[in-house]
Design a protein around this motif. Structure first.
Motif, mmCIF file in Angstrom:
data_model
loop_
_atom_site.group_PDB
_atom_site.id
_atom_site.type_symbol
_atom_site.label_atom_id
_atom_site.label_comp_id
_atom_site.label_asym_id
_atom_site.label_seq_id
_atom_site.Cartn_x
_atom_site.Cartn_y
_atom_site.Cartn_z
ATOM 1 N N LYS A 1 -5.009 -14.240 3.317
ATOM 2 C CA LYS A 1 -4.714 -12.894 3.791
ATOM 3 C C LYS A 1 -6.012 -12.178 4.138
ATOM 4 N N ASN A 2 -5.934 -11.251 5.098
ATOM 5 C CA ASN A 2 -7.077 -10.383 5.377
ATOM 6 C C ASN A 2 -6.583 -8.953 5.538
ATOM 7 N N LYS A 3 -7.491 -8.043 5.807
ATOM 8 C CA LYS A 3 -7.125 -6.622 5.896
ATOM 9 C C LYS A 3 -6.154 -6.356 7.037
ATOM 10 N N PHE A 4 -6.254 -7.138 8.110
ATOM 11 C CA PHE A 4 -5.380 -6.919 9.255
ATOM 12 C C PHE A 4 -3.948 -7.313 8.934
ATOM 13 N N TRP A 5 -3.771 -8.313 8.091
ATOM 14 C CA TRP A 5 -2.430 -8.675 7.626
ATOM 15 C C TRP A 5 -1.788 -7.472 6.938
ATOM 16 N N PHE A 6 -2.563 -6.756 6.154
ATOM 17 C CA PHE A 6 -2.027 -5.604 5.436
ATOM 18 C C PHE A 6 -1.747 -4.444 6.387
ATOM 19 N N TYR A 7 -2.619 -4.215 7.375
ATOM 20 C CA TYR A 7 -2.370 -3.160 8.361
ATOM 21 C C TYR A 7 -1.054 -3.421 9.098
ATOM 22 N N ASP A 8 -0.862 -4.676 9.511
ATOM 23 C CA ASP A 8 0.376 -5.036 10.208
ATOM 24 C C ASP A 8 1.588 -4.790 9.315
ATOM 25 N N LEU A 9 1.445 -5.133 8.045
ATOM 26 C CA LEU A 9 2.544 -4.960 7.101
ATOM 27 C C LEU A 9 2.943 -3.493 6.988
ATOM 28 N N LEU A 10 1.971 -2.596 6.937
ATOM 29 C CA LEU A 10 2.287 -1.163 6.836
ATOM 30 C C LEU A 10 3.041 -0.676 8.070
ATOM 31 N N LEU A 11 2.610 -1.115 9.260
ATOM 32 C CA LEU A 11 3.313 -0.701 10.471
ATOM 33 C C LEU A 11 4.746 -1.224 10.465
ATOM 34 N N LEU A 12 4.925 -2.475 10.072
ATOM 35 C CA LEU A 12 6.270 -3.038 10.041
ATOM 36 C C LEU A 12 7.134 -2.355 8.990
ATOM 37 N N ASP A 13 6.534 -1.956 7.868
ATOM 38 C CA ASP A 13 7.280 -1.188 6.865
ATOM 39 C C ASP A 13 7.824 0.099 7.482
ATOM 40 N N ILE A 14 7.002 0.777 8.274
ATOM 41 C CA ILE A 14 7.430 2.020 8.917
ATOM 42 C C ILE A 14 8.545 1.749 9.915
ATOM 43 N N LEU A 15 8.331 0.762 10.789
ATOM 44 C CA LEU A 15 9.310 0.495 11.847
ATOM 45 C C LEU A 15 10.617 -0.051 11.295
ATOM 46 N N ALA A 16 10.550 -0.733 10.160
ATOM 47 C CA ALA A 16 11.778 -1.257 9.561
ATOM 48 C C ALA A 16 12.662 -0.125 9.044
ATOM 49 N N LYS A 17 12.038 0.955 8.535
ATOM 50 C CA LYS A 17 12.795 2.064 7.960
ATOM 51 C C LYS A 17 13.004 3.207 8.955
#
Length: 381
Positions: free
Chosen positions: A308-324
């Motif tokens: 994992k790297n920091k960009f994996w986490f950035y992507d995860l946060l965006l997907l968390d937003i778009l999922a909800k």
């Protein structure tokens, strides 16, 4: 049962890029390689686009390139400053022809037109079962996407970049051939992240694509009705549909690499090579295939390849937003591109920025959404 050093299950973008780099490196000329895919790769079944500074290994097959683009929503339109980047388009048939013309020069590389139905890592080698026969290999590189893996869990959201595109020729000039529409959010959002994407070839010819970042696909008619309505807004009431393209690309931060074994590596969408926050595949596959070809020359344990790297986490946060809150996509991307400075966004999405540069991009986005997503993700870890 024939044995190979390497078998590629599926001959999609990731497999073809990787085997091409293996072939041209000269480091694998004494090792047998087999590609297995039910598709003969002789049709123009897709297009790929990517931004790039300077040249690339694929420069000779770039069909169109643009030095700027337009971003729009319901309230503003801005031309993007690429600052030395170019937006490139490659046709699928040109890519396949380019790859296979090179592979034909290498007698150690074979292609079998079959479907892989199963594989198993015994720890010593891998058994690969195709429809007509079975093979064994030292290493299997699998690009056959299994949607059930990501769908069977709830920790990581799973969205799709899904679209239908029409290649159209209009009877009157309606397009600006030097100005593609990168994202046009002026279309009705209807509770989702929806935009038009236009790649113009001339004043009367373009690919016009209706794209969503969301969980669920639409009926075919809904995509096509949106394209028709968009063309009317551009003044195109009479046109010929030359070709159609349809796709659905997984967008998820699910850790596909956890399914790797010492001898089996999942690549492409099956390995999480798709950029989770955008659905772009070509640039990511280009970089990761080069890294993989280099890795294969030095190591043989696939469980050591990904982290994992920091960009994996950035992507995860965006997907968390778009999922909800899927309707928030327009406001997020609009905030990123409103000032027209695209180069630093491209560099960020290519995962080539420093932490200070990351913050410059992140703080352009709606802060409340990302702070809330961050807190929720920390609580759920």
């Amino acid at each position: 049962m024939k044995h190979y050093h390497y078998i590629f299950a599926g001959a999609g973008l990731a497999s073809l890029m990787t085997v091409y780099r293996m072939a041209t490196s000269g480091a694998f000329k004494d090792e047998s390689i087999l590609l297995i895919d039910p598709d003969t790769k002789q049709a123009n079944d897709r297009t790929w686009c990517f931004w790039q500074q300077g040249s690339s290994a694929w420069q000779s097959i770039v069909y169109r390139k643009w030095d700027t683009a337009v971003f729009a929503n319901e309230s503003f339109t801005t031309n993007l400053d690429f600052e030395g980047y170019r937006y490139n388009m490659i046709k699928g048939i040109d890519f396949y022809t380019f790859i296979f013309s090179e592979l034909k020069k290498h007698p150690n590389i074979k292609f079998v037109n079959q479907k892989v139905v199963d594989f198993k890592d015994s720890g010593f080698n891998v058994l690969v079962k195709a429809e007509a026969e079975s093979y064994t290999c030292n290493k299997l590189l699998n690009s056959i996407y299994n949607p059930a893996l990501a769908a069977s869990q709830t920790k990581y959201p799973v969205l799709q970049q899904h679209f239908i595109g029409w290649h159209v020729k209009t009877t009157i000039p309606v397009f600006n051939p030097v100005l593609p529409s990168f994202m046009d959010f002026s279309v009705a959002q209807r509770g989702n992240t929806r935009f038009m994407y236009v790649l113009p070839f001339s004043e009367t010819e373009a690919i016009v694509e209706y794209t969503l970042f969301s969980k669920d696909l639409l009926p075919e008619a809904e995509y096509e009705d949106a394209i028709k309505e968009y063309l009317v807004t551009k003044g195109a009431t009479e046109y010929e549909i030359v070709d159609k393209e349809r796709g659905s690309i997984p967008m998820t931060s699910y850790p596909f690499w956890k399914n790797n074994s010492k001898n089996v590596l999942h690549i492409g969408s099956a390995g999480g090579w798709t950029k989770a926050s955008t659905g772009y595949t070509f640039r990511n596959a280009d970089k990761k295939s080069a890294q993989l070809a280099s890795f294969l020359q030095k190591q043989d344990d696939f469980t050591r390849l990904y982290k994992k790297n920091k960009f994996w986490f950035y992507d995860l946060l965006l997907l968390d937003i778009l999922a909800k809150k899927n309707h928030k996509g327009s406001s997020i991307f609009s905030a990123m591109f409103k000032d027209g400075r695209a180069a630093h966004i491209f560099k960020f999405l290519d995962e080539e920025t420093t932490f200070a540069q990351d913050l410059e991009v992140i703080w352009q986005c709606p802060k409340g959404l990302f702070i809330s997503a961050l807190m929720q993700r920390i609580l759920n870890m």
